[in-house]
Design a protein around this motif. Structure first.
Motif, PDB file in Angstrom:
ATOM      1  N   TRP A 184     -17.049   1.370  -9.440  1.00 27.51           N
ATOM      2  CA  TRP A 184     -15.956   1.916 -10.253  1.00 27.51           C
ATOM      3  C   TRP A 184     -14.623   1.755  -9.530  1.00 27.51           C
ATOM      4  O   TRP A 184     -13.627   1.297 -10.115  1.00 27.51           O
ATOM      5  N   LYS A 185     -14.623   2.093  -8.245  1.00 27.01           N
ATOM      6  CA  LYS A 185     -13.397   1.979  -7.451  1.00 27.01           C
ATOM      7  C   LYS A 185     -12.937   0.521  -7.368  1.00 27.01           C
ATOM      8  O   LYS A 185     -11.741   0.221  -7.527  1.00 27.01           O
ATOM      9  N   ASN A 186     -13.889  -0.410  -7.125  1.00 23.54           N
ATOM     10  CA  ASN A 186     -13.519  -1.825  -7.015  1.00 23.54           C
ATOM     11  C   ASN A 186     -13.001  -2.371  -8.337  1.00 23.54           C
ATOM     12  O   ASN A 186     -12.067  -3.178  -8.370  1.00 23.54           O
ATOM     13  N   ARG A 187     -13.613  -1.902  -9.444  1.00 25.39           N
ATOM     14  CA  ARG A 187     -13.146  -2.358 -10.760  1.00 25.39           C
ATOM     15  C   ARG A 187     -11.723  -1.893 -11.019  1.00 25.39           C
ATOM     16  O   ARG A 187     -10.871  -2.672 -11.468  1.00 25.39           O
ATOM     17  N   GLU A 188     -11.474  -0.624 -10.721  1.00 21.76           N
ATOM     18  CA  GLU A 188     -10.117  -0.106 -10.906  1.00 21.76           C
ATOM     19  C   GLU A 188      -9.152  -0.735  -9.909  1.00 21.76           C
ATOM     20  O   GLU A 188      -7.983  -0.970 -10.218  1.00 21.76           O
ATOM     21  N   GLY A 189      -9.661  -1.023  -8.701  1.00 22.28           N
ATOM     22  CA  GLY A 189      -8.803  -1.600  -7.668  1.00 22.28           C
ATOM     23  C   GLY A 189      -8.339  -2.999  -7.982  1.00 22.28           C
ATOM     24  O   GLY A 189      -7.331  -3.460  -7.437  1.00 22.28           O
ATOM     25  N   ALA A 190      -9.071  -3.698  -8.872  1.00 18.43           N
ATOM     26  CA  ALA A 190      -8.671  -5.057  -9.240  1.00 18.43           C
ATOM     27  C   ALA A 190      -7.318  -5.082  -9.929  1.00 18.43           C
ATOM     28  O   ALA A 190      -6.656  -6.122  -9.979  1.00 18.43           O
ATOM     29  N   THR A 191      -6.891  -3.940 -10.465  1.00 20.87           N
ATOM     30  CA  THR A 191      -5.612  -3.885 -11.180  1.00 20.87           C
ATOM     31  C   THR A 191      -4.485  -3.286 -10.342  1.00 20.87           C
ATOM     32  O   THR A 191      -3.344  -3.251 -10.800  1.00 20.87           O
ATOM     33  N   THR A 192      -4.806  -2.797  -9.132  1.00 20.71           N
ATOM     34  CA  THR A 192      -3.772  -2.093  -8.384  1.00 20.71           C
ATOM     35  C   THR A 192      -2.651  -3.014  -7.923  1.00 20.71           C
ATOM     36  O   THR A 192      -1.500  -2.602  -7.837  1.00 20.71           O
ATOM     37  N   SER A 193      -3.003  -4.257  -7.590  1.00 17.99           N
ATOM     38  CA  SER A 193      -1.950  -5.188  -7.163  1.00 17.99           C
ATOM     39  C   SER A 193      -0.944  -5.409  -8.290  1.00 17.99           C
ATOM     40  O   SER A 193       0.267  -5.408  -8.076  1.00 17.99           O
ATOM     41  N   TRP A 194      -1.463  -5.558  -9.512  1.00 17.83           N
ATOM     42  CA  TRP A 194      -0.563  -5.719 -10.661  1.00 17.83           C
ATOM     43  C   TRP A 194       0.220  -4.441 -10.903  1.00 17.83           C
ATOM     44  O   TRP A 194       1.385  -4.490 -11.306  1.00 17.83           O
ATOM     45  N   SER A 195      -0.414  -3.290 -10.669  1.00 18.48           N
ATOM     46  CA  SER A 195       0.285  -2.018 -10.878  1.00 18.48           C
ATOM     47  C   SER A 195       1.499  -1.923  -9.963  1.00 18.48           C
ATOM     48  O   SER A 195       2.566  -1.465 -10.370  1.00 18.48           O
ATOM     49  N   HIS A 196       1.341  -2.374  -8.708  1.00 16.13           N
ATOM     50  CA  HIS A 196       2.480  -2.353  -7.780  1.00 16.13           C
ATOM     51  C   HIS A 196       3.573  -3.282  -8.266  1.00 16.13           C
ATOM     52  O   HIS A 196       4.761  -2.940  -8.240  1.00 16.13           O
ATOM     53  N   LYS A 197       3.192  -4.463  -8.740  1.00 19.69           N
ATOM     54  CA  LYS A 197       4.197  -5.396  -9.260  1.00 19.69           C
ATOM     55  C   LYS A 197       4.879  -4.807 -10.484  1.00 19.69           C
ATOM     56  O   LYS A 197       6.082  -5.011 -10.702  1.00 19.69           O
ATOM     57  N   ARG A 198       4.115  -4.088 -11.309  1.00 21.87           N
ATOM     58  CA  ARG A 198       4.694  -3.501 -12.515  1.00 21.87           C
ATOM     59  C   ARG A 198       5.748  -2.449 -12.160  1.00 21.87           C
ATOM     60  O   ARG A 198       6.749  -2.306 -12.866  1.00 21.87           O
ATOM     61  N   ILE A 199       5.531  -1.717 -11.077  1.00 19.92           N
ATOM     62  CA  ILE A 199       6.526  -0.744 -10.627  1.00 19.92           C
ATOM     63  C   ILE A 199       7.845  -1.445 -10.334  1.00 19.92           C
ATOM     64  O   ILE A 199       8.923  -1.014 -10.759  1.00 19.92           O
ATOM     65  N   LEU A 200       7.759  -2.557  -9.606  1.00 20.47           N
ATOM     66  CA  LEU A 200       8.967  -3.294  -9.241  1.00 20.47           C
ATOM     67  C   LEU A 200       9.603  -3.971 -10.447  1.00 20.47           C
ATOM     68  O   LEU A 200      10.833  -3.947 -10.617  1.00 20.47           O
ATOM     69  N   ARG A 215       2.225   0.409  -2.097  1.00 18.77           N
ATOM     70  CA  ARG A 215       0.803   0.081  -2.222  1.00 18.77           C
ATOM     71  C   ARG A 215       0.003   0.568  -1.018  1.00 18.77           C
ATOM     72  O   ARG A 215      -1.191   0.850  -1.126  1.00 18.77           O
ATOM     73  N   TYR A 216       0.665   0.683   0.142  1.00 22.01           N
ATOM     74  CA  TYR A 216      -0.044   1.088   1.347  1.00 22.01           C
ATOM     75  C   TYR A 216      -0.518   2.535   1.255  1.00 22.01           C
ATOM     76  O   TYR A 216      -1.497   2.909   1.915  1.00 22.01           O
ATOM     77  N   VAL A 217       0.141   3.359   0.469  1.00 17.82           N
ATOM     78  CA  VAL A 217      -0.314   4.750   0.333  1.00 17.82           C
ATOM     79  C   VAL A 217      -1.684   4.807  -0.319  1.00 17.82           C
ATOM     80  O   VAL A 217      -2.428   5.781  -0.139  1.00 17.82           O
ATOM     81  N   GLY A 218      -2.058   3.761  -1.064  1.00 18.97           N
ATOM     82  CA  GLY A 218      -3.405   3.708  -1.619  1.00 18.97           C
ATOM     83  C   GLY A 218      -4.450   3.595  -0.527  1.00 18.97           C
ATOM     84  O   GLY A 218      -5.492   4.276  -0.554  1.00 18.97           O
ATOM     85  N   TYR A 219      -4.175   2.718   0.470  1.00 16.90           N
ATOM     86  CA  TYR A 219      -5.098   2.595   1.603  1.00 16.90           C
ATOM     87  C   TYR A 219      -5.165   3.914   2.375  1.00 16.90           C
ATOM     88  O   TYR A 219      -6.245   4.345   2.795  1.00 16.90           O
ATOM     89  N   ILE A 220      -3.990   4.520   2.568  1.00 13.55           N
ATOM     90  CA  ILE A 220      -3.950   5.784   3.302  1.00 13.55           C
ATOM     91  C   ILE A 220      -4.729   6.863   2.545  1.00 13.55           C
ATOM     92  O   ILE A 220      -5.505   7.615   3.139  1.00 13.55           O
ATOM     93  N   PHE A 221      -4.518   6.935   1.237  1.00 13.26           N
ATOM     94  CA  PHE A 221      -5.222   7.924   0.420  1.00 13.26           C
ATOM     95  C   PHE A 221      -6.734   7.757   0.545  1.00 13.26           C
ATOM     96  O   PHE A 221      -7.474   8.738   0.726  1.00 13.26           O
ATOM     97  N   ASP A 222      -7.203   6.527   0.466  1.00 15.35           N
ATOM     98  CA  ASP A 222      -8.634   6.237   0.565  1.00 15.35           C
ATOM     99  C   ASP A 222      -9.188   6.682   1.912  1.00 15.35           C
ATOM    100  O   ASP A 222     -10.160   7.456   1.990  1.00 15.35           O
ATOM    101  N   ASP A 223      -8.571   6.229   2.996  1.00 10.16           N
ATOM    102  CA  ASP A 223      -9.075   6.555   4.337  1.00 10.16           C
ATOM    103  C   ASP A 223      -8.892   8.031   4.663  1.00 10.16           C
ATOM    104  O   ASP A 223      -9.733   8.630   5.338  1.00 10.16           O
ATOM    105  N   LEU A 224      -7.797   8.618   4.203  1.00 11.57           N
ATOM    106  CA  LEU A 224      -7.529  10.026   4.490  1.00 11.57           C
ATOM    107  C   LEU A 224      -8.544  10.925   3.790  1.00 11.57           C
ATOM    108  O   LEU A 224      -9.079  11.872   4.397  1.00 11.57           O
ATOM    109  N   ARG A 251       0.841   7.359 -11.299  1.00 12.48           N
ATOM    110  CA  ARG A 251       1.236   7.212 -12.706  1.00 12.48           C
ATOM    111  C   ARG A 251       0.869   5.833 -13.244  1.00 12.48           C
ATOM    112  O   ARG A 251       0.618   5.671 -14.441  1.00 12.48           O
ATOM    113  N   GLN A 252       0.838   4.836 -12.361  1.00 11.27           N
ATOM    114  CA  GLN A 252       0.500   3.486 -12.780  1.00 11.27           C
ATOM    115  C   GLN A 252      -1.014   3.271 -12.878  1.00 11.27           C
ATOM    116  O   GLN A 252      -1.479   2.547 -13.744  1.00 11.27           O
ATOM    117  N   CYS A 253      -1.776   3.868 -11.979  1.00 11.60           N
ATOM    118  CA  CYS A 253      -3.225   3.638 -11.971  1.00 11.60           C
ATOM    119  C   CYS A 253      -3.971   4.930 -11.640  1.00 11.60           C
ATOM    120  O   CYS A 253      -4.565   5.036 -10.557  1.00 11.60           O
TER     121      CYS A 253
END
Length: 632
Positions: free
Chosen positions: A98-114, A150-159, A31-33
């Protein structure tokens, strides 16, 4: 160090619960990214399946070289291989970009959740140390190894990459098992189904054992979360302390960098060579990881052995060897990665539990439904009726049987020693907390029945520990991006900031501090206090509260600030909180707090005249600091 009981608790989390937590975390994160998840899916597809295209085309080219060697066919296969490989490589690069560009915001997305959770929580939970500890645990787990949501993002990618590798490997290797060695060959026994079953069983066994080894290594890493959290707390507290310029004076005067910061950092051996984690890396954790890599090499060797034996027996040509070895190796590597990610889900499940424990803190404060009356005459009356309060988890009463009524448009001073309940009184008035006993009434109605947001809008407050942001001055005054510039200038002038405003290079657009703008200005404590008062005036609320925002000033200067502010509040009701009495003489009513109770109430002259009262005692104890020689 994490206890054995914690390890057993982790082991008790079953796979259904692991999957439930992971799915919920993915839903929150998506929902965040959402764009990152889409980009990752496309990137994983090309990264996993792109090599298969090259493998298949290369096999065709090698077959032609080993067979008829037709120049025309060779040219066709060569051009096709180059063109398709270039196209796949370009598409893969574009998808990864595209993935790296979107990934640049994922750290902020996790902080935004908190941060969104923190802002939505009842203040009583934000103010609770247990909630803050839960928040810190989530942040430190993420800082340590990315564990948590945030770790589920790594899992999603590798999975997803593993799944695509498996599907692609199956598509290119299925013909390996149906290609028969010619009859009469010494190796025609490879045609039987038993041989294929044995090969698959061996490969699966290697995959399972290798994945188990890697999972064991990762579990040893995850089980020391408590050690890592403490190490991160030390680094967070002292690692950046010396690089913050606001600490420069204390650092030099008291040599804190030598006597406090450096010893703490050196003494924290959480991640050092001789630490527990360091010994694990050199010992069992490292051994498990090495074993996993060795078994992975064995996986490749087994694939080469089976494919080459069938090729030697004449089941297919040399070009197919390239295809089958690459496909089979990638297929079982995908299976290994899939099992590894299942293990990572299990390891992460406990940390997700920590994240959800914070995110699931319920809002218990009733939000109300009545609309507050919009009165142009500001005739709002507030009454504390037998109000008592104690903080959650405490057995001591912070306030006890408080009865007060605010006269509309009046000036109420709340005074008393430190810890007497003054700030708690303001928290209840602003409905940051609800009373434990009794009720607070607005125009005769319990404030809990009013819509919470509308009731809060009735108050402008300048707290003792107010904060200004590293943003333009106008936005600090308006407490928002949209600024009524004329109104902001007027409020700054009324707060006594006009002369300083005239010297600012960009006026209202001048940034405060230099955190985000090299041309920002540093304001003094007194100037910051004036900006905070201008912010309270800008809101134009019916109730204005000053909660010791000038405690750092001397008593005479504080009295001058309060006198100026009293002129500005006009027909609004004003409440002044102070433990210094010089600033409150102009108020038409003074409430004296002591040990959570209102022990006196009246005008300044009435209270000073009561020689047996606390106010008389406090007044004469402080008089030497704010009376002139003539008054003394």
């Amino acid at each position: 160090m994490t206890s054995h009981v914690d390890e057993q608790a982790r082991q008790r989390i079953g796979l259904p619960e692991v999957l439930r937590r992971t799915w919920r975390a993915c839903a929150i994160y998506a929902r965040q990214c959402p764009s990152w998840f889409a980009a990752t899916a496309v990137s994983s597809l090309f990264v996993a399946c792109g090599p298969y295209v090259t493998i298949w085309l290369s096999a065709r080219l090698v077959d032609e070289l080993a067979g008829r060697r037709d120049p025309g066919r060779l040219m066709q296969w060569t051009v096709l291989t180059l063109v398709v490989s270039a196209a796949v490589s370009l598409a893969t690069s574009a998808a990864q970009h595209w993935k790296n560009r979107e990934g640049a915001t994922t750290s902020w997305s996790h902080k935004r959740i908190l941060m969104s959770k923190m802002m939505d929580m009842d203040y009583q939970d934000v103010d609770d140390q247990r909630s803050y500890d839960a928040f810190l645990n989530v942040v430190q787990n993420d800082n340590w190894a990315g564990y948590g949501i945030r770790y589920v993002g790594y899992i999603f990618d590798d999975l997803l990459t593993a799944v695509f590798r498996i599907l692609g490997g199956i598509a290119l290797s299925v013909s390996l098992f149906v290609a028969d060695v010619p009859d009469g060959s010494p190796l025609d026994a490879l045609n039987g189904p038993a041989c294929g079953i044995v090969f698959i069983a061996v490969m699966l066994a290697i995959v399972v054992i290798a994945s188990k080894c890697e999972d064991n290594g990762n579990r040893l890493w995850a089980r020391h979360a408590e050690d890592a959290r403490f190490g991160n707390r030390v680094f967070a507290a002292f690692g950046g302390y010396k690089s913050t310029w606001r600490n420069a004076l204390d650092l030099r005067i008291y040599r804190q960098q030598e006597q406090l910061c450096s010893p703490m950092l050196r003494g924290n051996n959480t991640f050092g060579y001789h630490s527990v984690i360091g010994r694990l890396a050199r010992g069992p954790m490292g051994a498990w990881m090495v074993a996993a890599r060795v078994l992975t090499v064995g996986l490749t060797a087994a694939a080469y052995l089976f494919v080459c034996l069938k090729a030697w027996g004449g089941a297919f040509g040399v070009g197919a060897v390239t295809q089958y070895v690459g496909a089979v190796t990638s297929l079982f590597a995908g299976l290994s990665a899939l099992l590894t990610q299942v293990g990572e889900m299990r390891n992460n499940a406990e940390f997700l539990g920590t994240s959800f424990a914070f995110l699931d803190i319920p809002n218990r404060m009733y939000q109300g439904s009545l609309t507050t009356e919009k009165r142009s005459d500001r005739r709002y009356e507030v009454e504390f009726r037998d109000v008592s309060f104690r903080y959650p988890g405490s057995r001591m009463w912070a306030l006890r049987h408080v009865n007060l009524r605010f006269r509309v448009g009046g000036r109420l001073a709340v005074v008393g020693p430190n810890g007497s309940g003054k700030t708690t009184f303001i928290k209840l008035l602003c409905r940051l907390y609800d009373p434990t006993e009794g009720e607070i009434l607005l125009n005769g109605i319990d404030i809990r029945k009013y819509r919470y947001d509308e009731y809060m809008a009735l108050f402008s407050v300048v707290f003792q520990d107010f904060r200004l942001l590293s943003l333009p001055l106008g936005q600090n005054v308006a407490a928002g991006v949209d600024v009524d510039r004329r109104r902001a200038v007027d409020c700054l002038g009324k707060a006594g900031f006009a002369d300083r405003l005239a010297t600012l290079p960009k006026g209202l657009d001048t940034s405060l501090y230099r955190d985000l703008d090299k041309d920002g200005v540093e304001v003094s404590g007194g100037e910051a206090q004036k900006i905070a008062i201008a912010r309270a005036l800008y809101r134009d609320a019916p109730f204005v509260i000053l909660d010791e925002p000038t405690a750092a000033l001397d008593p005479v200067a504080e009295a001058e600030v309060y006198a100026r502010f009293d002129e500005l509040v006009g027909d609004r009701t004003a409440v002044y909180i102070s433990h210094r009495l010089s600033s409150c003489r102009f108020c038409d009513r003074i409430a004296v707090f002591d040990h959570g109770a209102v022990v006196q109430s009246g005008t300044h002259d009435e209270l000073v005249a009561d020689e047996g009262g606390l106010y008389h005692e406090l007044w004469h104890a402080q008089a030497q600091y704010y009376t002139t020689p003539a008054e003394a």
